[in-house]
Design a protein around this motif. Structure first.
Motif, PDB file in Angstrom:
ATOM      1  N   TRP A   1     -33.684 -43.310 -19.644  1.00 16.49           N
ATOM      2  CA  TRP A   1     -32.652 -44.325 -19.469  1.00 16.49           C
ATOM      3  C   TRP A   1     -33.065 -45.636 -20.144  1.00 16.49           C
ATOM      4  CZ3 TRP A   1     -28.084 -45.981 -19.145  1.00 16.49           C
ATOM      5  CH2 TRP A   1     -27.802 -47.269 -18.701  1.00 16.49           C
ATOM      6  N   GLN A   2     -34.332 -46.036 -19.984  1.00 15.47           N
ATOM      7  CA  GLN A   2     -34.817 -47.249 -20.645  1.00 15.47           C
ATOM      8  C   GLN A   2     -34.713 -47.116 -22.164  1.00 15.47           C
ATOM      9  OE1 GLN A   2     -38.787 -47.354 -19.039  1.00 15.47           O
ATOM     10  NE2 GLN A   2     -38.217 -48.683 -17.327  1.00 15.47           N
ATOM     11  N   HIS A   3     -35.037 -45.939 -22.673  1.00 16.14           N
ATOM     12  CA  HIS A   3     -35.000 -45.685 -24.115  1.00 16.14           C
ATOM     13  C   HIS A   3     -33.569 -45.796 -24.638  1.00 16.14           C
ATOM     14  CE1 HIS A   3     -37.656 -44.081 -27.336  1.00 16.14           C
ATOM     15  NE2 HIS A   3     -36.509 -43.744 -27.900  1.00 16.14           N
TER      16      HIS A   3
ATOM     17  N   TYR B   1     -31.075 -47.435 -23.241  1.00 16.00           N
ATOM     18  CA  TYR B   1     -30.649 -48.832 -23.107  1.00 16.00           C
ATOM     19  C   TYR B   1     -31.175 -49.678 -24.264  1.00 16.00           C
ATOM     20  CZ  TYR B   1     -30.578 -53.605 -21.251  1.00 16.00           C
ATOM     21  OH  TYR B   1     -30.402 -54.953 -21.098  1.00 16.00           O
TER      22      TYR B   1
ATOM     23  N   THR C   1     -38.346 -56.662 -22.576  1.00 18.86           N
ATOM     24  CA  THR C   1     -37.140 -56.147 -23.223  1.00 18.86           C
ATOM     25  C   THR C   1     -36.645 -57.022 -24.363  1.00 18.86           C
ATOM     26  OG1 THR C   1     -36.457 -55.095 -21.144  1.00 18.86           O
ATOM     27  CG2 THR C   1     -34.754 -55.443 -22.807  1.00 18.86           C
TER      28      THR C   1
ATOM     29  N   GLY D   1     -40.891 -50.527 -21.831  1.00 20.23           N
ATOM     30  CA  GLY D   1     -40.575 -49.213 -21.293  1.00 20.23           C
ATOM     31  C   GLY D   1     -40.063 -48.247 -22.338  1.00 20.23           C
ATOM     32  N   GLY D   2     -39.363 -47.225 -21.873  1.00 21.93           N
ATOM     33  CA  GLY D   2     -38.872 -46.197 -22.777  1.00 21.93           C
ATOM     34  C   GLY D   2     -39.794 -44.995 -22.815  1.00 21.93           C
TER      35      GLY D   2
END
Length: 211
Positions: A20-22, A24, A81, A162-163
């Motif tokens: 989900w982080q990736h 986004y 981010t 993240g990611g």
């Protein structure tokens, strides 16, 4: 069950958060890239001298290694981010900008003359002739940019954004092949899926006579 699928199932809680982080980070960066690149490409299509300069600048930026670029923005934007998406956004611009500029420039002049002869304004020519004809090439640029950015987003983990890179670099640090695979396979599948969807959209928006 295949060892790879068993591994992915076992690691799914970690993978789902990282995935989900990736998404986004990568999709958000490309979305900003589209918002800037498409209008800019249209504007540059009637300004050749400025276009060469702008495309040259973004082309030069594209040659800077992503790790070095992250190093440049860290002192200004810190970690997390914001710097990650800033770098990814800048990398996303060139393919979309270049394709938009080229596509608008290469619209058949006969079509523009016909539209002008029918009394179309410059705005009507843009939205009713130029953009419909240029859209497949613009979509091609968006597809190229998206696939690249999904791959490059793994570097975001190095600055705490993240990611899926978190899993890859975490696995490299502790010599855990399972973690590396758990990060690599979803990233590759995401890039393939995005490329496939955007490829279908590219074909769908192509004018009937050009299919």
């Amino acid at each position: 069950m295949s060892p790879i699928f068993e591994l992915l199932a076992t690691r799914w809680p970690e993978i789902s958060v990282a995935l989900w982080q990736h998404i986004y980070l990568s999709m958000g960066s490309v979305a900003f890239g589209i918002l800037i690149s498409v209008p800019l490409g249209i504007w540059l299509s009637s300004r050749d001298k400025t276009a060469r300069m702008v495309l040259g600048v973004f082309g030069a930026v594209q040659t800077i290694p992503s790790l070095a670029f992250l190093g440049f923005v860290l002192p200004v934007l810190g970690i997390g981010t914001l710097p990650a998406m800033t770098v990814l956004f800048i990398y996303s611009v060139l393919p979309i900008l270049r394709n938009t500029y080229t596509a608008i420039k290469e619209v058949n002049p006969a079509l523009l003359e016909a539209g002008t002869g029918m009394g179309m304004t410059a705005r009507e020519l843009l939205f009713m002739v130029k953009l419909p004809m240029a859209l497949p090439v613009i979509m091609s640029g968006i597809k190229i940019s998206t696939v690249y950015i999904i791959s490059w987003t793994t570097f975001s983990a190095l600055i705490g954004a993240g990611g899926l890179g978190d899993l890859i670099y975490g696995g490299m640090n502790v010599y855990d092949l399972g973690l590396i695979v758990a990060g690599t396979i979803p990233a590759a599948l995401l890039a393939i899926l995005a490329g496939s969807i955007l490829g279908r959209l590219e074909r769908a928006v192509k004018p009937r006579g050009l299919r």
